[in-house]
Design a protein around this motif. Sequence first.
Motif, PDB file in Angstrom:
ATOM      1  N   ALA A 144       0.853  -1.184   0.000  1.00 37.86           N
ATOM      2  CA  ALA A 144       0.000   0.000   0.000  1.00 37.86           C
ATOM      3  C   ALA A 144       0.893   1.239   0.000  1.00 37.86           C
ATOM      4  CB  ALA A 144      -0.916  -0.004   1.222  1.00 37.86           C
ATOM      5  N   HIS A 145       0.690   2.123  -0.983  1.00 39.48           N
ATOM      6  CA  HIS A 145       1.527   3.314  -1.061  1.00 39.48           C
ATOM      7  C   HIS A 145       0.749   4.477  -1.676  1.00 39.48           C
ATOM      8  CE1 HIS A 145       2.040   1.333  -5.009  1.00 39.48           C
ATOM      9  NE2 HIS A 145       2.129   2.577  -5.479  1.00 39.48           N
ATOM     10  N   PHE A 146       1.252   5.678  -1.421  1.00 40.08           N
ATOM     11  CA  PHE A 146       0.666   6.877  -2.008  1.00 40.08           C
ATOM     12  C   PHE A 146       1.185   7.073  -3.433  1.00 40.08           C
ATOM     13  CE2 PHE A 146       0.572   7.945   2.582  1.00 40.08           C
ATOM     14  CZ  PHE A 146      -0.769   8.269   2.726  1.00 40.08           C
ATOM     15  N   GLU A 147       0.347   7.708  -4.258  1.00 35.41           N
ATOM     16  CA  GLU A 147       0.771   8.139  -5.584  1.00 35.41           C
ATOM     17  C   GLU A 147       0.328   9.574  -5.809  1.00 35.41           C
ATOM     18  OE1 GLU A 147      -0.220   5.493  -8.751  1.00 35.41           O
ATOM     19  OE2 GLU A 147       1.184   3.949  -8.062  1.00 35.41           O
ATOM     20  N   ASN A 148       0.848  10.204  -6.849  1.00 35.46           N
ATOM     21  CA  ASN A 148       0.515  11.595  -7.134  1.00 35.46           C
ATOM     22  C   ASN A 148      -0.987  11.815  -7.234  1.00 35.46           C
ATOM     23  OD1 ASN A 148       3.209  12.401  -7.199  1.00 35.46           O
ATOM     24  ND2 ASN A 148       3.406  12.022  -9.404  1.00 35.46           N
ATOM     25  N   ASP A 149      -1.387  13.082  -7.016  1.00 39.48           N
ATOM     26  CA  ASP A 149      -2.790  13.503  -7.067  1.00 39.48           C
ATOM     27  C   ASP A 149      -3.602  12.905  -5.916  1.00 39.48           C
ATOM     28  OD1 ASP A 149      -2.401  15.009  -9.425  1.00 39.48           O
ATOM     29  OD2 ASP A 149      -2.603  13.179 -10.633  1.00 39.48           O
ATOM     30  N   TYR A 150      -2.950  12.763  -4.764  1.00 35.52           N
ATOM     31  CA  TYR A 150      -3.618  12.303  -3.532  1.00 35.52           C
ATOM     32  C   TYR A 150      -4.302  10.952  -3.727  1.00 35.52           C
ATOM     33  CZ  TYR A 150      -3.100  17.346  -2.997  1.00 35.52           C
ATOM     34  OH  TYR A 150      -2.594  18.637  -2.982  1.00 35.52           O
ATOM     35  N   PHE A 163      -6.363  -1.975  -5.960  1.00 31.48           N
ATOM     36  CA  PHE A 163      -7.405  -0.950  -5.852  1.00 31.48           C
ATOM     37  C   PHE A 163      -6.743   0.414  -5.717  1.00 31.48           C
ATOM     38  CE2 PHE A 163      -9.105  -4.876  -4.221  1.00 31.48           C
ATOM     39  CZ  PHE A 163     -10.382  -4.940  -4.740  1.00 31.48           C
ATOM     40  N   THR A 164      -7.338   1.404  -6.386  1.00 36.40           N
ATOM     41  CA  THR A 164      -6.879   2.786  -6.268  1.00 36.40           C
ATOM     42  C   THR A 164      -7.927   3.589  -5.506  1.00 36.40           C
ATOM     43  OG1 THR A 164      -5.639   2.671  -8.340  1.00 36.40           O
ATOM     44  CG2 THR A 164      -6.181   4.865  -7.500  1.00 36.40           C
ATOM     45  N   VAL A 165      -7.477   4.328  -4.499  1.00 37.81           N
ATOM     46  CA  VAL A 165      -8.381   5.080  -3.629  1.00 37.81           C
ATOM     47  C   VAL A 165      -8.091   6.567  -3.776  1.00 37.81           C
ATOM     48  CG1 VAL A 165      -9.166   5.389  -1.257  1.00 37.81           C
ATOM     49  CG2 VAL A 165      -8.366   3.141  -2.005  1.00 37.81           C
ATOM     50  N   ASP A 166      -9.160   7.362  -3.959  1.00 39.91           N
ATOM     51  CA  ASP A 166      -9.027   8.811  -4.046  1.00 39.91           C
ATOM     52  C   ASP A 166      -9.026   9.388  -2.637  1.00 39.91           C
ATOM     53  OD1 ASP A 166      -9.114  11.486  -4.519  1.00 39.91           O
ATOM     54  OD2 ASP A 166     -10.856  11.452  -5.848  1.00 39.91           O
ATOM     55  N   LEU A 167      -7.909  10.025  -2.259  1.00 35.27           N
ATOM     56  CA  LEU A 167      -7.765  10.589  -0.920  1.00 35.27           C
ATOM     57  C   LEU A 167      -7.737  12.117  -0.951  1.00 35.27           C
ATOM     58  CD1 LEU A 167      -4.981   8.120   0.266  1.00 35.27           C
ATOM     59  CD2 LEU A 167      -7.419   7.998   0.810  1.00 35.27           C
ATOM     60  N   GLN A 181       3.048  17.925  -2.102  1.00 30.16           N
ATOM     61  CA  GLN A 181       3.162  19.366  -2.336  1.00 30.16           C
ATOM     62  C   GLN A 181       2.456  19.674  -3.644  1.00 30.16           C
ATOM     63  OE1 GLN A 181       7.128  20.957  -2.269  1.00 30.16           O
ATOM     64  NE2 GLN A 181       6.429  23.072  -2.453  1.00 30.16           N
ATOM     65  N   ASP A 182       1.320  20.369  -3.506  1.00 36.00           N
ATOM     66  CA  ASP A 182       0.461  20.662  -4.662  1.00 36.00           C
ATOM     67  C   ASP A 182       0.094  19.383  -5.418  1.00 36.00           C
ATOM     68  OD1 ASP A 182       0.537  23.407  -4.135  1.00 36.00           O
ATOM     69  OD2 ASP A 182       2.433  23.616  -5.213  1.00 36.00           O
ATOM     70  N   GLY A 183      -0.199  18.333  -4.661  1.00 31.34           N
ATOM     71  CA  GLY A 183      -0.659  17.081  -5.252  1.00 31.34           C
ATOM     72  C   GLY A 183       0.439  16.147  -5.712  1.00 31.34           C
ATOM     73  N   LYS A 184       1.698  16.581  -5.607  1.00 32.44           N
ATOM     74  CA  LYS A 184       2.806  15.735  -6.035  1.00 32.44           C
ATOM     75  C   LYS A 184       3.532  15.172  -4.814  1.00 32.44           C
ATOM     76  CE  LYS A 184       6.886  15.655  -9.018  1.00 32.44           C
ATOM     77  NZ  LYS A 184       7.760  16.434  -9.930  1.00 32.44           N
ATOM     78  N   LEU A 185       3.815  13.884  -4.861  1.00 36.63           N
ATOM     79  CA  LEU A 185       4.526  13.237  -3.752  1.00 36.63           C
ATOM     80  C   LEU A 185       5.919  13.841  -3.589  1.00 36.63           C
ATOM     81  CD1 LEU A 185       3.920   9.365  -3.912  1.00 36.63           C
ATOM     82  CD2 LEU A 185       3.541  10.848  -1.941  1.00 36.63           C
ATOM     83  N   ASN A 186       6.275  14.173  -2.339  1.00 35.90           N
ATOM     84  CA  ASN A 186       7.622  14.658  -2.075  1.00 35.90           C
ATOM     85  C   ASN A 186       8.655  13.546  -2.190  1.00 35.90           C
ATOM     86  OD1 ASN A 186       7.194  17.430  -1.617  1.00 35.90           O
ATOM     87  ND2 ASN A 186       6.338  16.988   0.405  1.00 35.90           N
ATOM     88  N   GLU A 187       8.266  12.333  -1.833  1.00 35.90           N
ATOM     89  CA  GLU A 187       9.123  11.158  -1.959  1.00 35.90           C
ATOM     90  C   GLU A 187       8.234   9.925  -1.874  1.00 35.90           C
ATOM     91  OE1 GLU A 187      11.875  11.263   1.269  1.00 35.90           O
ATOM     92  OE2 GLU A 187      10.338  10.897   2.784  1.00 35.90           O
TER      93      GLU A 187
END
Length: 251
Positions: A144-150, A163-167, A181-187
Amino acid sequence: MRKELLFAFAAFFFMSLHAIAGNFAEEQNQPNVLVITTYEKDVTGDKAKDEITLWGKPYEPGALFYKEIWAEIQTADGKKFRIDYEGGYEPQVVFPDLNHDGVKDLLQSSATGGSGGLYNYSLYTLAGDKKTDIGMPPALSIDAHFENDYKGVITFSDMNESFTVDLGDRKEDYERLGIFQDGKLNEPTEMMVIPYAMFEPVKIKGKEGKGLRGVQRISGAYQADAVGNVYSYWYYENDQWNLTDMKWEEL
């Protein structure tokens, strides 16, 4: 002189035995060891009810947390067994037949008391007057990990599903925490996969008898940031737990 020495040694020996016996009796009857509950079930398969006593030693007198928990089983034919468990709150034992041998098993649980609502579990059988640890289902293989655009992406390798979840509704919190930062992952950032919170005996579709349903939570940046629950269904067969189904529930 020799007789006097022998008498002295004999007296010392019997006094030591008395002291040891007294200490043992004191341990067995110490006031901070409690009978939590008792059960009468046939757990050996001989068609006669056995007596199961669940004991606990509180962390301190009056405390709700038991630092030691164990079951003592006296079978109908006089044999005795002891099963030690992890400490916890509100311990109990239920008696489903989860290995499908026609004999009730001992499924013990106790709450850990943490914020995640987690429980400790233990599963034993005493079929044929032999104590055997059946064990609990293994952990699921979850990424489970974050991706760009929350977004959050959860992949269940055991079932080959993703599964992709809108956060997006949490973006202010995630921006404040420095994840985006503005929807982009910092890392690259992992989400939290919480261990099994609980198990419960359930009917497994297409199978005889019962299996277990496990419940796990996936969280975002911290444990209280709940994203969804994973329900896994397990059936014990060929001396192992087999995953039969899995359901994802977004919160």
